[in-house]
Scaffold this motif. Structure first.
Motif, short mmCIF file in Angstrom:
data_model
loop_
_atom_site.label_atom_id
_atom_site.label_comp_id
_atom_site.label_asym_id
_atom_site.label_seq_id
_atom_site.Cartn_x
_atom_site.Cartn_y
_atom_site.Cartn_z
N LYS A 138 0.81 -1.21 0.00
CA LYS A 138 0.00 0.00 0.00
C LYS A 138 0.85 1.27 0.00
N PRO A 139 0.57 2.18 -0.91
CA PRO A 139 1.28 3.47 -0.90
C PRO A 139 0.58 4.39 0.12
N GLU A 171 -1.72 -3.82 -6.78
CA GLU A 171 -0.71 -2.80 -7.12
C GLU A 171 0.72 -3.29 -6.89
N GLN A 189 -1.52 -3.29 -11.21
CA GLN A 189 -1.88 -1.88 -11.04
C GLN A 189 -0.66 -1.01 -10.74
N GLY A 191 -0.17 2.60 -9.23
CA GLY A 191 -0.97 3.57 -8.50
C GLY A 191 -0.65 5.00 -8.90
N ALA A 192 -1.53 5.89 -8.46
CA ALA A 192 -1.41 7.32 -8.80
C ALA A 192 -0.02 7.87 -8.46
N ARG A 193 0.48 7.46 -7.29
CA ARG A 193 1.76 8.02 -6.83
C ARG A 193 2.95 7.53 -7.66
N LYS A 214 -3.11 4.13 -13.17
CA LYS A 214 -3.91 5.18 -12.56
C LYS A 214 -3.33 6.55 -12.87
N ASP A 277 -12.43 5.20 -11.08
CA ASP A 277 -12.42 4.80 -9.67
C ASP A 277 -13.07 5.93 -8.86
N HIS A 280 -11.61 6.44 -4.76
CA HIS A 280 -10.53 7.39 -4.50
C HIS A 280 -10.87 8.77 -5.07
#
Ligand code: PEP
Ligand code: MN
Length: 366
Positions: A138-139, A171, A189, A191-193, A214, A277, A280
């Motif tokens: 998890k970020p 992710e 996945q 992720g956005a970051r 993302k 999504d 989020h």
């Protein structure tokens, strides 16, 4: 540069054109669409004139330049045709794309334990989801917040896959974990970051599983498509884009601003499938149904929604998670909305044709 071949161009002629193009010392790539074959000439084509290319073959219908900075992701790259990302799940092939039924992805923010992931997987499957999402890595903004259970969570995802036949989306944050994640995930996945983590993008581009990319929380659409371009340029054409909201100045009432307008913008710019999504994107469970339906009406091809059996006790993102019951109700509404906008039945046939081709290709590879 895009070279559109006339319908019915013989195989030998396609090969001859690709061969002739080698004089320009650039990369060539053949893209076989539903109606046309396109040959892309990739690299710095400033010294190549369209007339030079046109003179190579009478079977060339049109030569044009892609003026945008993103090339392989651009709609022109496939001569306007949408691409389809086909995922091989235990329950069968699932296609993401403009001409396919809407795909539902759901699950908790993070995989917490066996009981909760299996319970969630069973319930979302009963509501019509095709994929279980859940984070093992998890970020988190704070290094002191729950970071995910890592490898043991991947094992639980594999168990849920085996039990329910759902595809898995999870992710990867670190290139060092990629092999482990790829072993379990049907779709990997980013992720956005990490949308701007170019070494990670290159690595996922060099492995065979489809990638869900993302949008970075402050990324422009062009930056996002260029990030996707990294994955395609590294050899993996199976990318799904996921809008997940951009940074908001109002942290009180919404966590992010879900950019619904990005959906039609992407549709015109790229051939890649589009997921949204709203979890989020809003940060609040009560806002999720309205934004999920808005996304479908705006043309999204897939929805990713966070679902937790007991949101109040969730280790991450509880406030934005729906209960299984809430998800079941939303999925019924999504069904109605999809019918209204007519993700029409003959389009299923188009997906089926591509699935048959996919199966034939898989068989010939074996
Ligand atoms: C997630 O999907 O759990 C997640 C962390 O999303 P994002 O990268 O969009 O913040
Ligand atoms: Mn989350």
């Amino acid at each position: 540069m895009i070279i559109v071949m006339k319908p019915g161009t013989p195989r030998e002629e396609l090969d001859r054109v690709s061969q002739e193009l080698k004089i320009f010392k650039l990369t060539t790539e053949e893209i076989v669409g539903k109606y046309k074959v396109v040959i892309a000439l990739i690299g710095d084509t400033t010294s190549v004139t369209t007339q030079q290319v046109e003179s190579i073959s009478p079977f060339i219908e049109k030569v044009s330049r892609i003026e945008k900075p993103f090339k392989r992701t651009s709609r022109e790259f496939r001569h306007g045709e949408a691409s389809e990302v086909i995922v091989d799940t235990p329950n069968g092939l699932v296609s993401f794309g403009e001409h396919c039924p809407i795909v539902a992805v759901a699950g908790p923010c993070s995989v917490e334990n066996e009981e909760m992931i299996l319970e969630t997987a069973r319930s979302i499957k009963a509501s019509g989801a095709k994929f279980l999402r859940g984070g093992a890595y998890k970020p988190r903004t704070s290094p002191y917040a729950f970071q995910g259970h890592g490898e043991s969570a991947l094992e639980l995802l594999a168990l849920a896959r085996q039990e329910t036949g759902l595809g898995i989306i999870t992710e990867v944050m670190d290139t060092a974990d990629l092999d482990k994640v790829v072993e379990v995930a049907d779709v990997v996945q980013i992720g956005a970051r990490n949308m701007h983590n170019f070494s990670l993008l290159k690595k996922v581009g060099a492995q065979p599983k489809p990638v869900l990319l993302k949008r970075g929380m402050s990324a422009t659409i062009e930056e996002w498509l260029l990030a996707a371009e990294y994955i395609l340029a590294a050899g993996n054409p199976n990318v799904i884009l996921c809008e997940r909201g951009v940074r908001s100045f109002d942290r009180q009432y919404t966590r992010n601003i879900l950019d619904i307008s990005a959906i039609p913008v992407l549709r015109s710019l790229t051939h890649l499938p589009i997921m949204v999504d709203p979890s989020h994107g809003t940060g609040k469970a009560e806002l999720v149904p309205a934004m999920a339906k808005a996304a479908i009406v705006a043309g999204a091809d897939a929805l990713m929604i966070e679902v937790h059996p007991n949101p109040a006790k969730a280790l991450s993102d509880g406030p934005q998670s729906l209960t299984p019951q809430g998800y079941a109700e939303l999925m019924q509404e999504i069904d109605l909305v999809s019918q209204v906008i007519d993700r029409c039945p003959e389009r299923y046939t188009f997906c089926d044709i591509n699935k048959i081709q996919y199966l034939q290709n898989s068989v010939s590879i074996v």
